[in-house]
Motif scaffolding. Structure first.
Motif, PDB file in Angstrom:
ATOM      1  N   SER A 112       0.815  -1.222   0.000  1.00  6.83           N
ATOM      2  CA  SER A 112       0.000   0.000   0.000  1.00  6.83           C
ATOM      3  C   SER A 112       0.844   1.265   0.000  1.00  6.83           C
ATOM      4  N   ASP A 113       2.142   1.144   0.281  1.00  3.38           N
ATOM      5  CA  ASP A 113       3.028   2.308   0.209  1.00  3.38           C
ATOM      6  C   ASP A 113       3.201   2.799  -1.222  1.00  3.38           C
ATOM      7  N   TRP A 114       2.919   1.927  -2.168  1.00  2.31           N
ATOM      8  CA  TRP A 114       3.130   2.285  -3.576  1.00  2.31           C
ATOM      9  C   TRP A 114       1.906   3.028  -4.115  1.00  2.31           C
ATOM     10  N   LYS A 115       2.103   4.302  -4.413  1.00  3.46           N
ATOM     11  CA  LYS A 115       1.058   5.116  -5.036  1.00  3.46           C
ATOM     12  C   LYS A 115       1.268   5.206  -6.552  1.00  3.46           C
ATOM     13  N   ALA A 116       2.495   4.920  -6.986  1.00  2.00           N
ATOM     14  CA  ALA A 116       2.796   4.944  -8.417  1.00  2.00           C
ATOM     15  C   ALA A 116       2.096   3.786  -9.118  1.00  2.00           C
ATOM     16  N   GLN A 117       2.046   3.864 -10.449  1.00  2.00           N
ATOM     17  CA  GLN A 117       1.403   2.824 -11.251  1.00  2.00           C
ATOM     18  C   GLN A 117       2.379   2.292 -12.294  1.00  2.00           C
ATOM     19  N   TRP A 118       2.194   1.040 -12.663  1.00  2.00           N
ATOM     20  CA  TRP A 118       2.999   0.463 -13.731  1.00  2.00           C
ATOM     21  C   TRP A 118       2.629   1.132 -15.053  1.00  2.00           C
ATOM     22  N   ILE A 119       3.644   1.546 -15.826  1.00  2.00           N
ATOM     23  CA  ILE A 119       3.385   2.146 -17.135  1.00  2.00           C
ATOM     24  C   ILE A 119       4.190   1.417 -18.209  1.00  2.00           C
ATOM     25  N   THR A 120       3.683   1.503 -19.417  1.00  2.29           N
ATOM     26  CA  THR A 120       4.335   0.878 -20.562  1.00  2.29           C
ATOM     27  C   THR A 120       4.200   1.792 -21.767  1.00  2.29           C
ATOM     28  N   GLY A 121       4.838   1.421 -22.866  1.00  2.00           N
ATOM     29  CA  GLY A 121       4.742   2.209 -24.085  1.00  2.00           C
ATOM     30  C   GLY A 121       3.389   2.071 -24.753  1.00  2.00           C
ATOM     31  N   SER A 155      11.399   0.136 -10.057  1.00  2.00           N
ATOM     32  CA  SER A 155      11.585  -1.230 -10.541  1.00  2.00           C
ATOM     33  C   SER A 155      11.058  -1.330 -11.965  1.00  2.00           C
ATOM     34  N   ALA A 156      11.292  -2.475 -12.588  1.00  2.00           N
ATOM     35  CA  ALA A 156      10.847  -2.651 -13.972  1.00  2.00           C
ATOM     36  C   ALA A 156      10.725  -4.122 -14.316  1.00  2.00           C
ATOM     37  N   CYS A 157       9.906  -4.400 -15.287  1.00  2.00           N
ATOM     38  CA  CYS A 157       9.947  -5.667 -16.026  1.00  2.00           C
ATOM     39  C   CYS A 157      10.724  -5.353 -17.297  1.00  2.00           C
ATOM     40  N   THR A 228       5.318  -7.526 -22.691  1.00  2.00           N
ATOM     41  CA  THR A 228       5.144  -6.087 -22.514  1.00  2.00           C
ATOM     42  C   THR A 228       6.026  -5.600 -21.372  1.00  2.00           C
ATOM     43  N   THR A 229       7.114  -4.922 -21.704  1.00  2.00           N
ATOM     44  CA  THR A 229       7.964  -4.350 -20.668  1.00  2.00           C
ATOM     45  C   THR A 229       7.229  -3.197 -19.988  1.00  2.00           C
ATOM     46  N   CYS A 230       7.556  -2.965 -18.735  1.00  2.00           N
ATOM     47  CA  CYS A 230       6.892  -1.906 -17.993  1.00  2.00           C
ATOM     48  C   CYS A 230       7.784  -1.451 -16.845  1.00  2.00           C
ATOM     49  N   VAL A 231       7.455  -0.308 -16.280  1.00  2.00           N
ATOM     50  CA  VAL A 231       8.282   0.289 -15.235  1.00  2.00           C
ATOM     51  C   VAL A 231       7.375   0.943 -14.208  1.00  2.00           C
ATOM     52  N   ILE A 232       7.835   0.957 -12.956  1.00  2.00           N
ATOM     53  CA  ILE A 232       7.136   1.663 -11.891  1.00  2.00           C
ATOM     54  C   ILE A 232       8.166   2.437 -11.083  1.00  2.00           C
ATOM     55  N   GLY A 233       7.886   3.695 -10.810  1.00  2.00           N
ATOM     56  CA  GLY A 233       8.807   4.525 -10.046  1.00  2.00           C
ATOM     57  C   GLY A 233       8.066   5.487  -9.154  1.00  2.00           C
ATOM     58  N   ALA A 284       2.395   7.591 -22.050  1.00  2.00           N
ATOM     59  CA  ALA A 284       2.524   6.269 -21.440  1.00  2.00           C
ATOM     60  C   ALA A 284       1.154   5.660 -21.198  1.00  2.00           C
ATOM     61  N   LYS A 285       1.072   4.350 -21.250  1.00  2.00           N
ATOM     62  CA  LYS A 285      -0.160   3.628 -20.938  1.00  2.00           C
ATOM     63  C   LYS A 285      -0.012   2.957 -19.578  1.00  2.00           C
ATOM     64  N   LEU A 286      -1.120   2.822 -18.878  1.00  2.00           N
ATOM     65  CA  LEU A 286      -1.121   2.048 -17.644  1.00  2.00           C
ATOM     66  C   LEU A 286      -1.172   0.564 -17.983  1.00  2.00           C
ATOM     67  N   THR A 287      -0.535  -0.226 -17.158  1.00  3.53           N
ATOM     68  CA  THR A 287      -0.614  -1.668 -17.307  1.00  3.53           C
ATOM     69  C   THR A 287      -0.632  -2.273 -15.910  1.00  3.53           C
ATOM     70  N   LYS A 288      -0.841  -3.562 -15.824  1.00  8.42           N
ATOM     71  CA  LYS A 288      -0.842  -4.240 -14.530  1.00  8.42           C
ATOM     72  C   LYS A 288       0.241  -5.306 -14.512  1.00  8.42           C
ATOM     73  N   TRP A 289       0.899  -5.419 -13.377  1.00  4.56           N
ATOM     74  CA  TRP A 289       1.836  -6.528 -13.186  1.00  4.56           C
ATOM     75  C   TRP A 289       1.670  -7.010 -11.756  1.00  4.56           C
ATOM     76  N   ASP A 290       1.149  -8.199 -11.634  1.00  9.86           N
ATOM     77  CA  ASP A 290       0.759  -8.726 -10.335  1.00  9.86           C
ATOM     78  C   ASP A 290       1.901  -9.532  -9.727  1.00  9.86           C
ATOM     79  N   SER A 291       2.773  -8.856  -8.995  1.00 12.58           N
ATOM     80  CA  SER A 291       3.858  -9.546  -8.291  1.00 12.58           C
ATOM     81  C   SER A 291       4.185  -8.763  -7.034  1.00 12.58           C
ATOM     82  N   ILE A 292       5.011  -9.347  -6.190  1.00  9.88           N
ATOM     83  CA  ILE A 292       5.438  -8.678  -4.959  1.00  9.88           C
ATOM     84  C   ILE A 292       6.534  -7.680  -5.304  1.00  9.88           C
TER      85      ILE A 292
END
Length: 862
Positions: A112-121, A155-157, A228-233, A284-292
């Motif tokens: 829940s500390d993460w307010k950022a969202q995963w984004i991709t191209g 972090s990133a995929c 689909t590569t993605c990044v969260i910061g 950027a587009k939003l995407t989801k990545w379900d991991s810890i």
């Protein structure tokens, strides 16, 4: 008096962004006293408050232990920063001075500390296509005149690089590293206070394919974890009034993929357009990545040593750079051409018999239509293509790939080739080198150097088999090399991270896979070879050896249930009689139900004189040997953590399987085989009784002598052969094998110019493959005689021999620097031993005696 030095938190120096809620502390000692009898730890939120506003104090604890002391304050919270220091009491109960302060800072502990969202191209990726690197940018305005500090969590995929106001954030590379991305992603934490300014700020992120979407493994699988590569910061700025301003990745980031990196792949390199500048015209587009999302709690991957080349003109007319050292990393270069001029650089490990550049040791020549791996396209393999963007001198350093190389072939270079325009940069996990070895043989010294360089070349966030063809984290290589690696580099934090990876990907039936994190999708033909004995056992043997060498039982406690599932999987493979030909392979008996009769097993891989097709034959002996050994270790670990019933069960099965092993594979108390490994294995894994052991030792000595002291073992036995010769009472034979210059041998590789350890004894495959360097364990524990014997304790028993007239090892152990050296002078041998403060040792000098000694420096003369 004594003082604590080399303070570490979870084996890390002043870590930023860890997420272990009750971290452990450790230290070494300095001073003129002998040993620690007590300590006190105190902690505060600032260094200035350590004397007045302590948040936790251990009080005076009576203990001589220097490691694994758990933080005892209130449970730590996200972002919390803690300074700590230690005071030591000596053998006279005299207190020393407080140590200098160490510090650690917690990362984001809750999802829940993460307010950022995963984004991709802004494109729909296709598995069959490759794409340029993504470029993201956000411009934001903020009044930062009252800023106290700023942190970036990212972090990133894929692989990311990130910049604030045009300056690169941090010095880590290949971030966020390799993990089982579908289970967890590791984030990095950066202090970016100095990179921000009041007013307009620009945040850039570049994102490449990395391990996530690029080629993986021997067959070059792509999109192993996703397409689909993605990044969260998340950028957090703390102000003086305690408020936190958060700027996170979201759809307000601009995006384009028209920047300089037009193609990127971990194995195949990069194509770079010097003229291209990101337009950031898209969103950027939003995407989801379900991991810890969690911290790796590991040392970073950094750029390390650099090399300038010698320029060669090869017989075929090519221009080739020779950096003099085989390494894993990349080549930075400057180039002066005309706009649009295209130059090509391919990296490789060797020159062929004629002295020409080649990558044929890394790329299969099998052209069977049923077996043409993707990496056979050697026009792309380990290649950087650079398209000049102007008529000015340009500079490039790869962002999203590493190569394994000593040589670089230049094609279509637009100017005179000068060494100063090129630089090879080694890239590996930032583990301290802990062994300093020297001896009178330049060849033996080079063998140790080569092994260290192969370790550097293959320890990039995970332990890989080679940095070229496969780049795969094989479990077998790591478990067999572990005892040698303990001496060479400090991989305490590194293996804690990787063993979590290993169990993240544990199969439903309990096995751990041969390669973790995986380099191809599970299932299909790959599934047939999974769980090979000697490989899958790493899930038990690495925690066991970690415990024994570092005195750290935490890994066992953390992964015990997973280890237990693995043990049950191994037990399930005993006694299966579904093979209709089993009676012809193993005579029926009361013992057969304790023999491992199912599963694929690589066995004694790369054994001299063997054929690759040998893997199809049953491996009853090898698989049963590892079952016995692993269950014995499992029983000991279960006992140590209070799992009495499990300890009894695993110990009982191990003993019964040991009797079965002796029935089937030891005849009349002897081994009847022409294979050296079948003598080494039962001795090394303690599978036989004392009478059989004496006969098998004699058989091993005879076989080694008959082979003229050549290495006759393969993958599973080479790490043990020299130790077993010494235990058999023939250390001189071990020296002869070590120093043998003829093929197959370690020194043969040196004489052929090797600067790293080869995969095969003849060098026809990878030339950067650390596993056969496991013989260095014997150099350290027998030639120089240093063994860790427990908490703060060593056994030191050097054994001179061979052509060596001197040898020396300085080992920076977890408990301090221990040294042993010997030198022959005529009829005398002079031994020098140094025991670190706070430690003791049993010193055994042949023809002199056995001594118990505490900290200090000692000399013995024979």
């Amino acid at each position: 008096m004594l003082r604590a030095i080399k303070l570490r938190t979870e084996y890390l120096e002043n870590p930023l962004g860890i997420d272990i809620r009750r971290p452990r502390f450790g230290w070494n000692l300095t001073g003129n006293s002998i040993k620690q009898t007590a300590f006190e730890i105190r902690a505060a939120h600032t260094e200035a408050e350590l004397e007045t506003c302590i948040v936790w104090s251990s009080g005076k604890i009576m203990s001589d232990h220097m490691q694994h002391h758990v933080y005892g304050g209130d449970e730590l919270k996200s972002r919390e920063k803690v300074y700590w220091q230690v005071k030591i009491w000596d053998e006279n109960d005299e207190p020393g001075e407080w140590s200098e302060a160490a510090v650690f800072e917690m990362g984001l502990l809750e999802q829940s500390d993460w307010k950022a969202q995963w984004i991709t191209g802004d494109y729909e990726a296709k598995v069959s296509e490759r794409y340029p690197a993504d470029e993201f940018r956000k411009v934001f305005n903020e009044d930062l005149e009252d800023m106290v500090s700023a942190r970036l969590y990212i972090s990133a995929c894929g692989i990311y690089e990130t910049y604030l106001n045009g300056k690169r954030v941090g010095n880590q590379v290949m971030t966020p590293g390799l993990s089982c991305y579908d289970v967890r992603n590791h984030y990095q934490t950066y202090d970016v206070t100095s990179l921000l300014k009041s007013g307009e700020n620009i945040w850039d992120i570049s994102l490449g394919d990395g391990w996530f979407r690029g080629k993986m493994g021997v067959f070059g699988s792509t999109c192993v974890y996703g397409d689909t590569t993605c990044v969260i910061g998340q950028l957090e700025i703390e102000k003086k009034n305690g408020t936190i301003v958060t700027v996170g990745t979201d759809t307000n980031f601009a995006w384009s993929n028209d920047g300089p990196v037009r193609f990127n792949d971990m194995k195949d390199g990069e194509t770079v357009s010097g003229r291209s500048v990101p337009s950031y015209l898209g969103k950027a587009k939003l995407t989801k990545w379900d991991s810890i999302l969690c911290s790796a709690n590991n040392v970073p991957v950094l750029e390390q040593e650099t090399f300038v080349p010698e320029v060669l003109k090869t017989p075929d007319g090519s221009t080739v750079l020779d950096f003099g050292q085989n390494l894993a990393g990349y080549m930075a270069f400057s180039i002066h051409g005309t706009k649009g001029h295209t130059a090509r650089m391919q990296m490789g490990e060797m020159l062929d018999e004629e002295g020409n550049f080649t990558v044929r040791n890394l790329i299969t020549e099998d052209t069977s239509p049923d077996f043409i791996p993707d990496y056979c396209d050697d026009t792309r393999f380990q290649t950087v293509v650079y398209i000049c963007g102007s008529s000015e001198r340009e500079y490039w350093k790869p962002k999203f790939c590493v190569q394994g190389f000593r040589y670089v072939k230049l094609e279509n270079w637009p100017e005179e080739v000068k060494p100063e325009h090129f630089q090879a940069i080694a890239v590996y996990s930032d583990m301290d080198v802990t062994a300093k070895f020297s001896c009178s043989s330049s060849d033996v010294e080079q063998l140790v150097k080569n092994t260290l360089w192969s370790m550097k070349g293959n320890f990039l966030d995970v332990p890989t088999d080679c940095p070229t063809r496969e780049r795969a984290p094989w479990l077998g290589d790591a478990q067999l090399f572990f005892d040698t690696g303990c001496y060479l580099m400090d991989f305490t934090a590194f293996f804690q991270k990787w063993m979590r990876d290993v169990f993240d990907d544990q199969a439903p039936d309990g096995k751990v896979y041969n390669i973790v994190p995986r380099g191809a999708a599970h299932g299909g033909m790959n599934e047939f070879v999974e769980g090979s004995s000697g490989w899958t056992d790493a899930g038990i043997l690495i925690p066991y050896r970690y415990w024994k060498h570092f005195g750290d039982i935490q890994m066992i406690q953390d992964h015990y249930n997973s280890m237990k599932r693995l043990a049950e999987f191994m037990i399930s493979r005993m006694g299966d009689t579904s093979d209709p030909e089993l009676d012809q392979k193993l005579v029926p008996s009361e013992y057969r139900r304790y023999i491992v009769t199912t599963g694929f097993h690589f066995g004694e891989w790369n054994e001299p004189g063997s054929s690759p097709t040998d893997v199809v034959f049953p491996k009853f002996e090898e698989a049963t040997a590892y079952l016995i050994y692993s269950l014995r270790c499992m029983s000991e670990m279960a006992e140590a953590i209070g799992e009495k019933a499990d300890a009894e069960r695993y110990g009982d099965i191990s003993k019964k399987a040991k009797r079965a092993y002796q029935f089937y594979f030891i005849k009349n108390d002897r081994v009847e085989s022409k294979r050296m490994c079948q003598y080494v294995r039962p001795l090394a894994l303690k599978l036989i009784n004392d009478q059989s052991a004496k006969n098998v030792q004699d058989g091993l000595k005879n076989m080694v002598e008959e082979s003229n002291y050549h290495v006759g073992t393969g993958f599973l036995s080479t790490p043990f052969v020299l130790n077993m010769l010494s235990e058999a009472g023939d250390t001189e034979a071990a020296y002869k094998m070590l120093e043998n210059e003829e093929y197959p041998s370690w020194i043969y590789e040196i004489k052929q110019g090797a600067t790293t350890v080869w995969e095969n004894w003849d060098g026809v495959a990878s030339r950067n493959h650390y596993s056969n360097g496991a013989c260095c364990d014997w150099i350290f524990n027998t030639v120089c005689g240093i063994r860790v014997a427990g908490e703060n304790r060593f056994e030191i028993a050097p054994v001179p021999g061979g052509s060596l007239t001197e040898a020396s090892l300085e080992y920076q152990s977890l408990y301090g620097k221990v040294c042993c050296a010997w030198e022959k002078d005529g009829e005398q041998i002079r031994y020098t031993v140094e025991i670190p403060v706070g430690c003791e040792a049993k010193i055994r000098i042949e023809k002199c005696g056995t001594y118990e000694r505490e900290a200090g420096k000692y000399t013995f003369v024979i």
